[in-house]
Design an enzyme around this catalytic site. Structure first.
Site, short mmCIF file in Angstrom:
data_model
loop_
_atom_site.label_atom_id
_atom_site.label_comp_id
_atom_site.label_asym_id
_atom_site.label_seq_id
_atom_site.Cartn_x
_atom_site.Cartn_y
_atom_site.Cartn_z
N CYS A 43 18.23 -32.99 1.15
CA CYS A 43 19.57 -32.85 0.56
C CYS A 43 20.51 -32.11 1.50
O CYS A 43 21.72 -32.35 1.49
CB CYS A 43 19.48 -32.14 -0.78
SG CYS A 43 18.65 -30.54 -0.72
N HIS A 94 18.97 -26.69 -4.04
CA HIS A 94 19.45 -28.05 -3.80
C HIS A 94 20.87 -27.97 -3.27
O HIS A 94 21.65 -27.10 -3.67
CB HIS A 94 19.39 -28.85 -5.10
CG HIS A 94 19.82 -30.27 -4.95
ND1 HIS A 94 19.23 -31.13 -4.05
CD2 HIS A 94 20.79 -30.99 -5.59
CE1 HIS A 94 19.81 -32.31 -4.15
NE2 HIS A 94 20.77 -32.25 -5.07
N CYS A 130 0.86 -1.19 0.00
CA CYS A 130 0.00 0.00 0.00
C CYS A 130 0.89 1.23 0.00
O CYS A 130 1.69 1.43 0.93
CB CYS A 130 -0.93 -0.01 1.22
SG CYS A 130 -2.02 1.43 1.29
#
Length: 685
Positions: free
Chosen positions: A259, A612, A76
């Site tokens: 991972c 990753h 805004c």
């Protein structure tokens, strides 16, 4: 902002341009980065970090509300803040759902072997600002999806207020209560079964020891086919060397955005001293250190036995077109039969122990018998002991490494103190040795030197550290229209270390110098004399394994972090001599400051909220580098390692006999010790 009054007046048109991905570009400069769509009209413009056309549109039209088309933030301009609330009709929520439906049509490109990488807003979702007929179906899809949501919301409210809806709601509540009772009954049955198994396992054997010495009887097998019998007879006539897996070349299966855990576990297992101290812990003999399940199924023998079939299941995966000989370098790709070890989905003992799971996992990874491991037990132990990493969300590898080492240290300290009487002397000694390695392998000390500008008085404080968080030079944090000069696309690791140890001036008169206030009495009501000062950090004691964390993030805008994708040039051999205090240089040999590269953790992606993690580790047993990408492992060269975009670097000191610690006479004066943070303070005149 929690409540914005301008959102209540929001009225969205059903054919708004924000629903058409082809219009997600600035109408003035045609850029697709940081595109903001006006929620009052169909205007789309760029943000203040590009050309600031969205602000110009607000100044011209007075439309206060705008939404970022990819991150879905609402801002805004009248309130000058981000908007968190919604209007009574819930238009912002429905609009975000419609945009996610449009973007979801392209998520199939990101799916790779069962794992979805959540790319950043500047990833594959970017659509070129071309006017082609392909955008019309996407806009119709978004409009249909939004109308369906509005209709479903209206019908749901109407149905809940009807008599049939109330009856269905009451029936659902009764079904949920019945399901909770059934689950409690199942839990009680499992508990009774577990206690019964414990009692049976602890009962004395009924057969005599003489019967246990006889060889086991023949095992019934399924009748083999003609082709199978021919292969078995050929193997018996021509015995060959059994295929083997190189020790340490064992992949870890990704169990859902894990991972970060796999890369850290691979690095820790390839640090020789850290690995050996946990391999020496034998759960079968260290019963008090690693409490096992009473049925004895938590032990891991040299080969999988029938008694451990409930805990570990072995799956034989046949690789097509491969010779049945040679070592397995990349998760069983060069052998005809690779073995995958799948851990139980629950920890193998009643008492959850990270030390036990590390011992079991390292023993499997370095046994040379398994090409792939599914670390379910390790993952559930992490979820139980480190709740911040519970679930399948993306996590930071650096934070996981710090939390894992902290929990392992706490576990070893608690085992040695709370159960000291029950643990035998040999096991207490072994626990102390492991705790010493965990506490000292990454432990170093920093010398924080503050110099008073008024009297040139130097105050030295010794502080412990377990890793060095290195910031990029200031030129990489200054963003001008998202452009980085070509001469700043690479950065030297030595430059970042020099920035860490450089002298910085403290702002204003904020330092209370001991020398300047030495003549002042403690009862004197006058305030302390404050002066300007300089501060410098230098390495006082070098650790055995040096962890360098590269802080690859910068702030772009309000509460928005982005990754610094600059390549950092690092060498295989690192000399820490220029970054140590001067008194240490004269008292130690130059070979003490030499470090060899041991492992590198790399982050793939454009943001830390997605991406990753992979790891490059040096195998000390085979003398080669291996790239650990979850279940896929590939041998690589050191040149390939040095070209990676490093996130965490691990260096191992060459000679560890000499203590890289400054002797006490070099810093003479007052010594203050603090038991809270174990810091020592020295002052020099």
């Amino acid at each position: 902002m929690d409540r914005c009054k301008h959102v209540g007046r929001l009225r969205l048109a059903q054919d708004h341009s924000i629903l058409n991905p082809q219009k997600w570009c600035c109408l003035q400069c045609a850029t697709t980065e940081s595109a903001w769509a006006c929620l009052k009209c169909s205007h789309v413009a760029c943000g203040r970090y590009i050309e600031d056309h969205a602000l110009k549109h607000f100044e011209e039209t007075g439309h206060p509300l705008a939404m970022e088309v990819r991150d879905l933030y609402v801002f805004c301009y009248l309130c000058k803040d981000y908007v968190l609330n919604d209007n009574p009709e819930g238009d912002l929520k429905l609009l975000r759902s419609s945009l996610l439906a449009v973007r979801g049509q392209k998520q199939d490109l990101l799916a790779r072997r069962g794992r979805t990488l959540r790319s950043t807003a500047a990833g594959e979702d970017v659509v070129p600002p071309q006017r082609t007929p392909q955008g019309q179906p996407q806009m119709l899809t978004a409009l249909w999806y939004r109308r369906q949501r509005l209709l479903a919301k209206t019908l749901r409210l109407w149905f809940q207020k009807s008599s049939r809806g109330r009856a269905q709601l009451e029936q659902r509540r009764q079904e949920e209560a019945l399901e909770r009772k059934k689950e409690a009954a199942r839990q009680r049955r499992r508990e009774v079964k577990r206690r019964l198994l414990e009692e049976l396992a602890s009962a004395p054997p009924r057969k005599s020891a003489r019967l246990l010495l006889h060889a086991p009887g023949p095992v019934a097998v399924r009748p083999a086919t003609l082709a199978t019998s021919r292969r078995l007879s050929a193997a018996a006539l021509n015995p060959r060397r059994q295929p083997a897996v190189a020790p340490g070349v064992t992949g870890l299966r990704n169990l859902g955005n894990t991972c970060y855990m796999n890369s850290i576990l691979q690095v820790l297992s390839h640090l020789q001293k850290f690995r050996e101290c946990f391999l020496n812990l034998d759960p079968s003999t260290s019963e008090h250190l690693f409490p096992q399940a009473t049925n004895g199924k938590a032990q891991l023998s040299g080969r999988p036995a029938s008694s451990s079939a409930a805990e570990l299941s072995v799956r034989s995966v046949r690789a097509q077109g491969c010779e049945p000989q040679g070592l397995c370098w990349s998760s069983g790709a060069s052998i005809s039969r690779s073995l995958e070890l799948i851990q139980n989905k629950e920890p193998s003992s009643k008492h959850i122990s990270l030390c036990h799971e590390l011992h079991t996992l390292f023993r499997v990874m370095w046994s040379g018998k398994w090409a792939l491991v599914s670390p379910f037990a390790m993952l559930h132990s992490v979820w139980s002991l480190i709740p911040a990493f519970r679930g399948y969300d993306q996590q930071d590898a650096q934070e996981f490494l710090c939390e894992l080492l902290h929990k392992v240290q706490q576990e070893l300290e608690s085992e040695g103190s709370t159960r000291r009487i029950l643990i035998p002397f040999s096991q207490r000694k072994l626990t102390k040795q492991v705790l010493k390695v965990v506490n000292t392998i990454f432990h170093g000390q920093l010398l924080s030197q503050v110099t008073c500008i008024s009297c040139n008085y130097k105050s030295n404080t010794i502080e412990p550290f377990w890793d060095l968080s290195l910031e990029f030079p200031e030129r990489y944090h200054c963003i001008e229209k998202g452009f980085v000069p070509l001469n700043q696309t690479e950065c030297l690791l030595t430059e970042m270390l020099a920035k860490f140890t450089e002298t910085e001036a403290l702002e204003g008169r904020i330092y209370a110098c001991d020398q300047c206030n030495s003549k002042r009495r403690k009862s004197n009501p006058k305030p302390l004399v404050l002066s300007e000062a300089r501060k410098q950090l230098m390495i006082y004691r070098l650790p055995q394994v040096l962890r360098l964390h590269l802080k690859r993030f910068r702030w772009s805008g309000r509460n928005h972090r982005e990754k610094i994708g600059v390549h950092v040039i690092f060498d295989q051999v690192l000399t820490m001599e220029p970054y140590c205090c001067r008194d240490m240089l004269s008292s130690l040999d130059k070979e003490t400051f030499a470090y060899d590269l041991s492992a590198v953790v790399m982050h793939h992606g454009k943001g830390f909220g997605s991406g990753h993690y992979t790891a490059y580790c040096y195998n000390t047993e085979g003398g080669f580098w291996v790239h650990c990408n979850d279940s896929k492992l590939d041998v690589c060269s050191v040149e390939e390692v040095c070209k990676t975009q490093a996130y965490i670097l691990f260096y191992t000191r060459r000679t560890v006999q000499g203590s890289a610690k400054l002797s006490e006479p070099h810093l003479q004066a007052q010594v203050h010790s603090s038991s809270k943070d174990e810091r020592r303070t020295y002052t020099l005149p």
